[in-house]
Each structure stands twice: as C-alpha cells, then as structure tokens.
Design a protein around this motif. Structure first.
Motif, PDB file in Angstrom:
ATOM      1  N   ALA A   1       2.952  12.706  -6.030  1.00 33.79           N
ATOM      2  CA  ALA A   1       1.658  12.796  -6.712  1.00 33.79           C
ATOM      3  C   ALA A   1       0.610  13.458  -5.817  1.00 33.79           C
ATOM      4  O   ALA A   1      -0.220  14.237  -6.298  1.00 33.79           O
ATOM      5  N   ILE A   2       0.665  13.160  -4.524  1.00 32.88           N
ATOM      6  CA  ILE A   2      -0.350  13.752  -3.632  1.00 32.88           C
ATOM      7  C   ILE A   2      -0.153  15.269  -3.528  1.00 32.88           C
ATOM      8  O   ILE A   2      -1.130  16.033  -3.537  1.00 32.88           O
ATOM      9  N   VAL A   3       1.097  15.707  -3.490  1.00 33.28           N
ATOM     10  CA  VAL A   3       1.360  17.160  -3.471  1.00 33.28           C
ATOM     11  C   VAL A   3       0.848  17.788  -4.770  1.00 33.28           C
ATOM     12  O   VAL A   3       0.153  18.815  -4.761  1.00 33.28           O
TER      13      VAL A   3
ATOM     14  N   LEU B   1      -8.046  11.837  -1.241  1.00 26.74           N
ATOM     15  CA  LEU B   1      -8.871  10.790  -1.871  1.00 26.74           C
ATOM     16  C   LEU B   1      -8.062  10.066  -2.948  1.00 26.74           C
ATOM     17  O   LEU B   1      -8.112   8.836  -3.048  1.00 26.74           O
ATOM     18  N   GLY B   2      -7.314  10.843  -3.718  1.00 30.03           N
ATOM     19  CA  GLY B   2      -6.452  10.231  -4.752  1.00 30.03           C
ATOM     20  C   GLY B   2      -5.448   9.290  -4.128  1.00 30.03           C
ATOM     21  O   GLY B   2      -5.199   8.179  -4.635  1.00 30.03           O
ATOM     22  N   PHE B   3      -4.870   9.692  -2.982  1.00 31.95           N
ATOM     23  CA  PHE B   3      -3.887   8.856  -2.282  1.00 31.95           C
ATOM     24  C   PHE B   3      -4.533   7.570  -1.782  1.00 31.95           C
ATOM     25  O   PHE B   3      -3.991   6.473  -1.956  1.00 31.95           O
ATOM     26  N   VAL B   4      -5.712   7.710  -1.177  1.00 31.31           N
ATOM     27  CA  VAL B   4      -6.410   6.528  -0.639  1.00 31.31           C
ATOM     28  C   VAL B   4      -6.756   5.558  -1.773  1.00 31.31           C
ATOM     29  O   VAL B   4      -6.550   4.346  -1.659  1.00 31.31           O
ATOM     30  N   LEU B   5      -7.246   6.123  -2.879  1.00 33.82           N
ATOM     31  CA  LEU B   5      -7.609   5.258  -4.015  1.00 33.82           C
ATOM     32  C   LEU B   5      -6.378   4.556  -4.589  1.00 33.82           C
ATOM     33  O   LEU B   5      -6.465   3.423  -5.056  1.00 33.82           O
ATOM     34  N   SER B   6      -5.235   5.231  -4.514  1.00 37.21           N
ATOM     35  CA  SER B   6      -4.011   4.626  -5.071  1.00 37.21           C
ATOM     36  C   SER B   6      -3.553   3.442  -4.230  1.00 37.21           C
ATOM     37  O   SER B   6      -2.799   2.591  -4.705  1.00 37.21           O
ATOM     38  N   ALA B   7      -3.996   3.400  -2.968  1.00 38.01           N
ATOM     39  CA  ALA B   7      -3.592   2.274  -2.100  1.00 38.01           C
ATOM     40  C   ALA B   7      -4.463   1.041  -2.320  1.00 38.01           C
ATOM     41  O   ALA B   7      -4.102  -0.062  -1.907  1.00 38.01           O
ATOM     42  N   LEU B   8      -5.626   1.252  -2.958  1.00 40.69           N
ATOM     43  CA  LEU B   8      -6.560   0.123  -3.111  1.00 40.69           C
ATOM     44  C   LEU B   8      -6.017  -1.017  -3.986  1.00 40.69           C
ATOM     45  O   LEU B   8      -6.084  -2.182  -3.556  1.00 40.69           O
ATOM     46  N   PRO B   9      -5.492  -0.738  -5.195  1.00 42.50           N
ATOM     47  CA  PRO B   9      -5.050  -1.878  -6.031  1.00 42.50           C
ATOM     48  C   PRO B   9      -3.983  -2.752  -5.363  1.00 42.50           C
ATOM     49  O   PRO B   9      -4.157  -3.976  -5.312  1.00 42.50           O
ATOM     50  N   PRO B  10      -2.877  -2.184  -4.776  1.00 42.15           N
ATOM     51  CA  PRO B  10      -1.893  -3.077  -4.152  1.00 42.15           C
ATOM     52  C   PRO B  10      -2.416  -3.740  -2.882  1.00 42.15           C
ATOM     53  O   PRO B  10      -2.056  -4.880  -2.589  1.00 42.15           O
TER      54      PRO B  10
ATOM     55  N   ALA C   1       0.829  -1.211   0.000  1.00 47.53           N
ATOM     56  CA  ALA C   1       0.000   0.000   0.000  1.00 47.53           C
ATOM     57  C   ALA C   1       0.856   1.251   0.000  1.00 47.53           C
ATOM     58  O   ALA C   1       0.470   2.283  -0.535  1.00 47.53           O
ATOM     59  N   PHE C   2       2.035   1.144   0.619  1.00 47.28           N
ATOM     60  CA  PHE C   2       2.917   2.313   0.676  1.00 47.28           C
ATOM     61  C   PHE C   2       4.002   2.265  -0.398  1.00 47.28           C
ATOM     62  O   PHE C   2       4.970   3.031  -0.347  1.00 47.28           O
ATOM     63  N   GLY C   3       3.869   1.371  -1.349  1.00 47.16           N
ATOM     64  CA  GLY C   3       4.771   1.342  -2.491  1.00 47.16           C
ATOM     65  C   GLY C   3       6.140   0.758  -2.174  1.00 47.16           C
ATOM     66  O   GLY C   3       7.105   0.985  -2.905  1.00 47.16           O
ATOM     67  N   ILE C   4       6.225  -0.004  -1.068  1.00 48.34           N
ATOM     68  CA  ILE C   4       7.519  -0.573  -0.686  1.00 48.34           C
ATOM     69  C   ILE C   4       7.775  -1.825  -1.530  1.00 48.34           C
ATOM     70  O   ILE C   4       6.977  -2.765  -1.534  1.00 48.34           O
TER      71      ILE C   4
ATOM     72  N   ALA D   1      -8.699   1.568 -12.237  1.00 42.40           N
ATOM     73  CA  ALA D   1      -9.527   2.416 -13.109  1.00 42.40           C
ATOM     74  C   ALA D   1     -10.051   3.642 -12.371  1.00 42.40           C
ATOM     75  O   ALA D   1     -10.320   4.676 -12.991  1.00 42.40           O
ATOM     76  N   ILE D   2     -10.213   3.529 -11.043  1.00 36.60           N
ATOM     77  CA  ILE D   2     -10.727   4.681 -10.280  1.00 36.60           C
ATOM     78  C   ILE D   2      -9.624   5.363  -9.470  1.00 36.60           C
ATOM     79  O   ILE D   2      -9.889   6.150  -8.582  1.00 36.60           O
ATOM     80  N   SER D   3      -8.374   5.022  -9.799  1.00 40.23           N
ATOM     81  CA  SER D   3      -7.243   5.594  -9.059  1.00 40.23           C
ATOM     82  C   SER D   3      -6.345   6.387 -10.010  1.00 40.23           C
ATOM     83  O   SER D   3      -5.457   5.820 -10.659  1.00 40.23           O
TER      84      SER D   3
END
Lengths: 317, 264
Positions: free
Chosen positions: B80-82, B198-207, B58-61, B216-218
């Motif tokens: 990206a969040i900034v 919201l963008g950050f939270v959605l980006s954590a969903l796929p991993p 989720a944190f891209g590690i 598709a929604i991230s």
C-alpha cells in the motif's frame, strides 16, 4: 456589418479589494491592428487574460470574434492566437514537439506552416526549449501563436527579448497576417512600435481606458509639441505667458529655446506667443510617447478627476 | 485525446517505474519471503513472541501470517505504501505539470474546455493505476500458483489485492487535489513520498492505540484485508468512506481547475 473582433462592456476584474481593471469599454474592429498601451501594472495583461478566459471577469461582458468569452470560450480560442509576455514551456521538450502538441489543439495539418514560420524566424526546431535564449523562446511562442492562422492575434509585449532583426521579421509577419485579414491586438509599452504598426490605440491607466483613438487622430488632437526661441538670450518663462493652468507640461529649456507639450485652444497659445518677441516658433505633432507622457504626467499633476472624465469620454467614443 | 496522449508520453517512465517496483515488491515478499516464513514457522514464532504486542500490531504481525492469505495481509501495508507514493506522485505530477513548468498560459489558452483537460489528465493517472495494479495482480496470482497456495480462493485473493489499487486511487485523488489547489508547486517527489509515509504512519495508529476511530483518518485501513481474508467482505462503511474521499477530492479538484484564475 460584421461584429467587432473584440467588444467589451464595463469589463471589470477585481482581485479581492485590489484593483485589476475597471469598466473597460473597448471595441476592436475586424481587420485592424489595435494598440493597447500603458505602463507596467496599468491593466493591459489583466484585460488580455480576462478576454482569453485565463482569469474570470468580476462583472461586465465581452465578446471576442462574436463569441462570449465565458460561455463560448472553447469556440473562441479556436480562432485566437496568443503570445504571452513571458514564455514558459514544458521542461525538456524540443521546439518541434512543443509546436506539434500546440498544433494538435486545432483542426488541420500545420507541419508545413510551422516549418515556414521557423525558417522565416531562423529558428532551429530540433533544439530543446530549455537550452534556447529568451529571444528564441519568444520565437517558439510566435510560431505557436500564429501556426493555425488565427482570425485574432493577441500579442502581449511581443518583442521583448527579440533582437532587432527578429523584431523586423516579426513585424513583417504581423503585417502579412493583418493583410490576410487577421485582427491584431498589440499590447506594449514600447510606443514607437505601436506608432509604427497600429491603426488605433487605447491608453490604459490605473485599470481604466482613458483614451481610444486612431494613431493619426491622437497625433492631430489639441496636444502639440511647441518649441519657441526667444529673440534674446533669456528663454521664455511659461508661467508668465498667461496660458491656462494645466494646458502645458513637460517644459524643457536649452539656451533661449523652450519646448513644451501644449493641450488646449491653439488661439490662446498663438495670442500668448504673439505678445512676445520671438526668434522662432515650431508647432509640431508630438510623438506618441509625448502624448502618452502627457496623459500620465497630466494625471499625476491633476489627480484622477480629469482622467475619470477622460475615461468616460473614451468609453463613449 | 491529445492531452491524454501528451501526458501519457510524459508519464510512461514513471508508470513503468511504479509498475516494476510493485511487481518486484510483490515477487520478493510473496514469492521469496513467504516460503521462508512458512517453512520456518516455529523459529519465526519464537522471534515474534519477543516483540511487544503493540509494536507487533503496528507492523501487522498476526498469528495468521503463516498462511498465504495471512502473509498477504501482513505485507499489505508495504504494498500500500508503494501504491500510495506512486499514486500521489502521479496525481501531483500530471495535474501540477503546468504549474511546475509555469506554462499554464500555454495550455489554458488552447481551444479545449478546462473540464475536458481535467478529465483527460485524470484518465492518464487512471491508466497508470490500472496498468500498475494489473501487473501487480498478475504477479501476485502467479506467485500464489507457484507456491501452491489454495486458500484464499482466486476470487477472494483478487479482492484482497484490489485493496492496493483502492489505496492508490485515494492517494492519486489527494495528489490531484493538492496539485490543483496549491498556489505553487516545487518538489512533487518529496510531497508524494511524504504523503505515502503519512499514510503508513496513520495506518499504524489504530493497532498501536487500540482506538478504532483512528481508522477514519487512515486510508490504508479503509480496506481491511484481514477481514476480507477471513470473512470474504470489506467493511462497508470504510469502503463508502474510501469512495467518498476519492469522489470529493476529485470533484473539488475539478471545480477548482475549471474555475480558478491562471496566475501569470
């Protein structure tokens, strides 16, 4: 003959099922000061905002200075000055910066003109607009509406918030603009203002124009203010005079004196009065306010049918 | 161009704030943290080994985060969040300025086409995005040289860094759309930050879920920076989605701006 400054044909604006304006037929000639009167919610601002393209018409057509309000809006607005009823500007801006920005939409240098208008209106341009009183904000609005010497000046309730001195200067400015050749559409519910400055007036009620006449004509119509003083101490009972129903309104009694607004055949009125012993009779032209109230009270008393016919009459004029 | 200049003058402080923030984030993460990660690889690996796999994902590690490109892919979500927050803020603020200040009458009664007004405002937002990402790119390339990284190559690294600008474009377009469609606007700062988070939270969903459909929604995930690093390409379908989202959001916003009634 040049095209009218404003010409509308069955101009209609609806907000879903709610009424906006209906079948507005209006002709404002070039060079005149045209009053647009009606109470709050009658449709004055909706008409103005439709003409300016701030809101889109539902049906009908309109031209302003010969430009179609839909297809030639940009060209039209270059020649129009507008003062809205409520003035709001960008947060934190100084008046001079706001006016500089407003001027940037027009061709030419208006620096001197802005300074001249500010001097006339006694306005400090270096102040932040947020810190200004309502009256001074209104002055900023007046300057931004007049700075480009427009051919048509549209004023929506322009004097609210202005002190009497500023109002006087404002009316002087409007008269000067008119003498220069500008047409003025003056929307207000302060009838004395309209009466003092306008050449013609349209009365709007429930989104429809119910009368369009010159101020002089309007005061010369069959509508008269009648004041009769009975010979005795008992005032006249209007109901027993034999006047046609609906021809009188706004009756007020004070001692033996009875005042009312009469709208009908003056011969009928004189015959009715001649049959009574009277100490005094006064038949005068009513003020615009009395005429206005007559139209509105009349509508309330008799329902909309009479006004629908009046609206048609107005439309045909 | 008077509206462009006016909006730019009203907006430049926010552009400066965004540009400095992103430059500092890039300098601190890439120039400060990357060398530490790289030099302490074994110790960091021991710490990371204790993380639950989905939490780490989720944190891209990833195992690759000790290379410069891998570390960039790891911190991409923070860059990206900034970018998303500032992009959304600028879209909301520039397109919603007259609504916020209740002075739509002032602007719309001026002799300018609404379409022209819209695109001048869009150009202001685009200027902010170009400046912010130009400076960010400059800082990132300078750090890359400073730490002596040779992989990925400059071209590939630039393409990776441009993902941040892509995300910002999407959020700026969404901000513009919201600003134009919303009947009233109050706190654009709260709304902009909310959209970014919201963008950050959605980006954590796929991993986290191992469900790729969530991509598709991230919007952050439309640009697969890891794939760009390893394979030199982005996923075409998601690139098209990102472009389409921008175009549709701007087109709808433009039509609404041109046609909608101005409330008194």
């Amino acid at each position: 003959m040049s095209q009218p400054a404003i010409e509308t044909h069955d101009l209609t604006k609806r907000y879903g099922k709610a009424r906006g304006i209906t079948d507005i037929n209006l002709t404002v000639n070039r060079g005149e000061i045209f009053g647009f009167i009606g109470p709050n919610g009658a449709g004055k601002s909706t008409t103005i905002r439709t003409l300016l393209g701030l809101i889109s018409k539902t049906s009908g057509s309109a031209t302003v200075l010969g430009y179609d309000i839909t297809n030639e809006r940009k060209e039209m607005l270059a020649h129009v000055g507008y003062l809205p009823s409520e003035v709001f500007y960008y947060d934190g801006m100084r008046a001079k910066d706001l006016l500089k920005y407003a001027a940037s939409f027009y061709d030419g240098d208006f620096t001197q003109r802005i300074q001249d208008l500010a001097a006339r209106l006694d306005l400090d341009l270096s102040k932040r607009i947020d810190d200004m009183s309502l009256g001074n904000k209104k002055k900023v609005g007046i300057i931004q509406g007049l700075l480009h010497s427009p051919d048509l000046i549209i004023l929506d309730e322009p004097t609210s918030g202005l002190d009497p001195l500023a109002q006087r200067t404002f009316f002087d400015l409007i008269r000067e603009e008119n003498e220069r050749g500008a047409t003025v559409l003056f929307s207000s519910h302060i009838l004395s203002e309209v009466q003092n400055i306008c050449d013609r007036v349209a009365i709007i009620r429930d989104g429809r124009i119910i009368e369009t006449q010159s101020i002089a004509e309007l005061r010369r119509t069959a509508v008269k203010r009648v004041s009769v003083t009975a010979a005795g101490e008992v005032p006249l009972n209007l109901a027993t005079l034999g006047l046609p129903a609906g021809s009188f309104a706004g009756a007020e009694t004070e001692g033996p004196q009875t005042s009312f607004v009469f709208n009908g055949d003056c011969n009928v009125l004189l015959s009715a009065l001649a049959a009574r012993r009277l100490a005094d009779v006064n038949i005068t032209e009513p003020s615009l306010e009395e005429i206005f109230m007559h139209y509105y009270q009349d509508g309330a008393d008799r329902g909309g049918a009479a006004h629908d016919s009046a609206a048609q009459d107005g439309a045909q004029r | 161009m008077n509206v462009y200049l006016f909006e730019f003058r009203r907006q430049w402080r926010s552009f400066l704030a965004g540009t400095l923030t992103q430059a500092i984030v890039a300098a601190v993460f890439l120039g400060g943290m990357y060398p530490m990660y790289h030099d302490s690889q074994k110790d960091v690996e021991k710490v990371l080994a204790g993380f639950p796999p989905r939490f780490a994902a989720a944190f891209g590690i990833t195992k690759d985060m000790f290379s410069f490109g891998g570390f960039f892919a790891f911190i991409y979500v923070y860059l990206a969040i900034v970018a998303a927050i500032f992009g959304a803020l600028w879209g909301l603020k520039v397109f919603g300025r007259e609504k916020l200040d209740r002075c739509m009458d002032f602007l719309i009664s001026k002799p300018a086409s609404r379409m022209g007004l819209f695109w001048q405002k869009a150009l202001v937002v685009l200027t902010g995005i170009v400046v912010m990402n130009g400076v960010f790119l400059g800082v990132a390339l300078w750090v890359r040289t400073s730490v002596g990284a040779t992989s990925p190559g400059v071209g590939q690294f630039v393409l990776m860094a441009l993902a941040v600008g892509g995300v910002q474009l999407i959020f700026a377009a969404l901000g513009a759309l919201i600003a134009v469609l919303a009947p009233r606007l109050h706190s654009v700062t709260g709304l902009g930050v909310g959209l970014g988070i919201l963008g950050f939270v959605l980006s954590a969903l796929p991993p986290m879920t191992n469900e790729s459909n969530f991509k598709a929604i991230s919007p952050f995930s439309y640009f697969n920076v890891s794939q760009m690093q390893t394979q030199g390409t982005y996923e075409t379908g998601y690139l098209v989605t990102a472009g389409a989202l921008c175009v549709v959001a701007l087109a709808v916003a433009c039509v609404a701006y041109v046609r909608s009634d101005v409330k008194a």
